[in-house]
Write an enzyme that holds these catalytic residues in place. Structure first.
Site, PDB file in Angstrom:
ATOM      1  CB  CYS A   1     109.966  59.070 -11.056  1.00 31.76           C
ATOM      2  SG  CYS A   1     110.533  57.531 -10.358  1.00 31.76           S
TER       3      CYS A   1
ATOM      4  CD  GLN B   1     117.567  55.728  -4.757  1.00 35.05           C
ATOM      5  OE1 GLN B   1     118.656  55.162  -4.764  1.00 35.05           O
ATOM      6  NE2 GLN B   1     116.770  55.740  -5.811  1.00 35.05           N
TER       7      GLN B   1
ATOM      8  N   GLY C   1     108.409  50.164  -3.677  1.00 33.62           N
ATOM      9  CA  GLY C   1     108.622  51.234  -2.698  1.00 33.62           C
ATOM     10  C   GLY C   1     107.461  52.209  -2.680  1.00 33.62           C
ATOM     11  CB  THR C   2     105.357  53.574  -5.410  1.00 35.97           C
ATOM     12  OG1 THR C   2     106.479  54.033  -6.162  1.00 35.97           O
ATOM     13  CG2 THR C   2     104.196  54.538  -5.551  1.00 35.97           C
TER      14      THR C   2
ATOM     15  CB  THR D   1      98.365  34.431  -4.464  1.00 35.24           C
ATOM     16  OG1 THR D   1      97.030  33.971  -4.283  1.00 35.24           O
ATOM     17  CG2 THR D   1      99.323  33.263  -4.470  1.00 35.24           C
TER      18      THR D   1
END
Ligand code: PLP
Length: 377
Positions: free
Chosen positions: A323, A179, A69-70, A238
């Site tokens: 986090c 989320q 997601g980051t 890849t």
């Protein structure tokens, strides 16, 4: 163990792990190879794309796989600003976004962009009107999350998209739906959202894989990684076929039943709220309506101590976002809570596997913590 930290990450079921193992051991070819083993891997990539795209209600050719997601958040911001480089250098976001959005914004501010951070009200919400009021001629990007990872507040992304169009804004709209995906309605194309990022490990998929939806309003998106031309030339490297297979397997499991799961988690959350607030000094924080996140505070009891104490008893919860690792949460700060409440904020987050027994165990452990320890504040 009582795992109540699904907003941090989720367990991977054996069906999903098997899909990963099968991709790694059987369809292990390079998707770019020309022989049948390569073609099988290529089909796996394409099928995974179609599965995830269908759950988001978007065209598969507009969905690009990322590592998390980051990465999706960073890429979305960069691509939007590149596309709108002639519009201006003003960005609107909220003060309670994930650091995956806030840190790029901070870096951009240092490069001369101007960032407006919308403040939530005491319940943790922001409104479409706040976005409208902040919009300017030179606003290039609006980035607003779908569900806040600490409070569980749902932000009115569909209404924001509609209002921006009605106002004739040229700004592109990015939504961090990490989320929200498969927890609340999430249909970016129908809403008119330009970019949306999601992540597999929040929905029972493996870590290390996510996706970014890029609408046709960005006809030639800025590539993220240059190289062999994978991901339609936009993100070379890849393809991680194992993770892709796991992502798709998780979506296949969750998508057909997400509404039933959400209703079940909402019921668990209501039970938890009623049970836990019976503890003296325990209050709910904000008014998040997402079914899987409940924010509470054991006022005066530092949340780090509570999390460690409960963790040693096999009860996994979080002190705000995982986090932050001990740093005071910017989301808690933005809510303007009094000192004792702010110090004790805890996040309980549910998955479809949880039961009332998990909540009963949490209740007993919180009660014992409160009785055995002195309030620090
Ligand atoms: N955005 C939100 C709202 C999150 O909650 C998270 C993770 O907690 C992320 C972004 C980052 O996602 P990832 O862990 O896949 O990088």
């Amino acid at each position: 163990m009582h795992y109540l930290d699904h907003a941090a990450t989720t367990p991977v079921s054996s069906a999903v792990a098997q899909a990963v193992a099968q991709a790694l051991t059987e369809s292990f070819g390079n998707p770019s190879s020309q022989y049948p083993l390569g073609m099988a891997a290529r089909n796996l990539v394409q099928e995974s794309r179609e599965t995830v795209a269908q759950a988001l209600g978007v065209a598969p050719e507009r969905l690009f796989f990322t590592s998390c997601g980051t990465e999706g958040d960073n890429w979305a911001i960069r691509a939007a600003l590149h596309q709108n480089r002639h519009v201006g250098r003003h960005i609107i976001t909220t003060a309670v976004e994930h650091s995956a959005v806030l840190e790029p914004c901070r870096s951009l501010a240092a490069q001369g962009y101007e960032v407006t951070y919308l403040k939530p009200d005491k319940t943790g919400h922001i409104t479409a009107q706040q976005v409208l009021d902040a919009l300017r001629e030179d606003t290039a990007l609006v980035s607003v999350m779908l569900v806040n990872n600490e409070t569980g507040c749902i932000f009115p992304v569909e209404e924001i998209a509609r209002s921006m169009k009605a106002a004739g804004s040229r700004a592109l709209l990015h939504c961090d739906a990490v989320q929200g995906f498969l927890k609340v309605p999430c249909t970016p194309a129908a809403w008119g959202v330009d970019l949306m990022s999601i992540s597999a490990h929040k929905i029972g998929g493996p870590k290390g894989i996510g996706a970014l939806y890029i609408a046709p309003t960005l006809p030639h998106p800025q590539p993220l990684i240059l190289g062999g031309g994978q991901e339609m030339g936009l993100r070379s490297g890849t393809e991680p076929t194992g993770q892709l297979a796991g992502f798709a397997a998780a979506v296949k499991l969750r998508f057909p039943r997400w509404q039933a799961d959400a209703a079940y988690m909402a019921e668990l959350k209501a039970y938890a709220r009623q049970r836990l607030t019976a503890i003296d000094g325990l209050v709910t924080v904000g008014a998040g309506e997402a079914p899987h996140i409940l924010s509470i505070s054991l006022r005066g009891y530092p949340s780090g101590n509570v999390v460690t104490d409960l963790g040693s008893q096999g009860i996994c919860i979080s002190a705000g976002s995982a986090c932050h690792r001990g740093k005071a949460s910017h989301v808690v700060s933005a809510l303007g809570l009094d000192k004792r409440t702010a110090a004790g904020v805890l996040r309980i987050s549910f998955g479809p596997e949880n039961t009332r027994e998990d909540i009963d165990a949490l209740y007993e452990a919180l009660l014992a913590h409160r009785q055995q320890r002195f309030a620090m504040l």
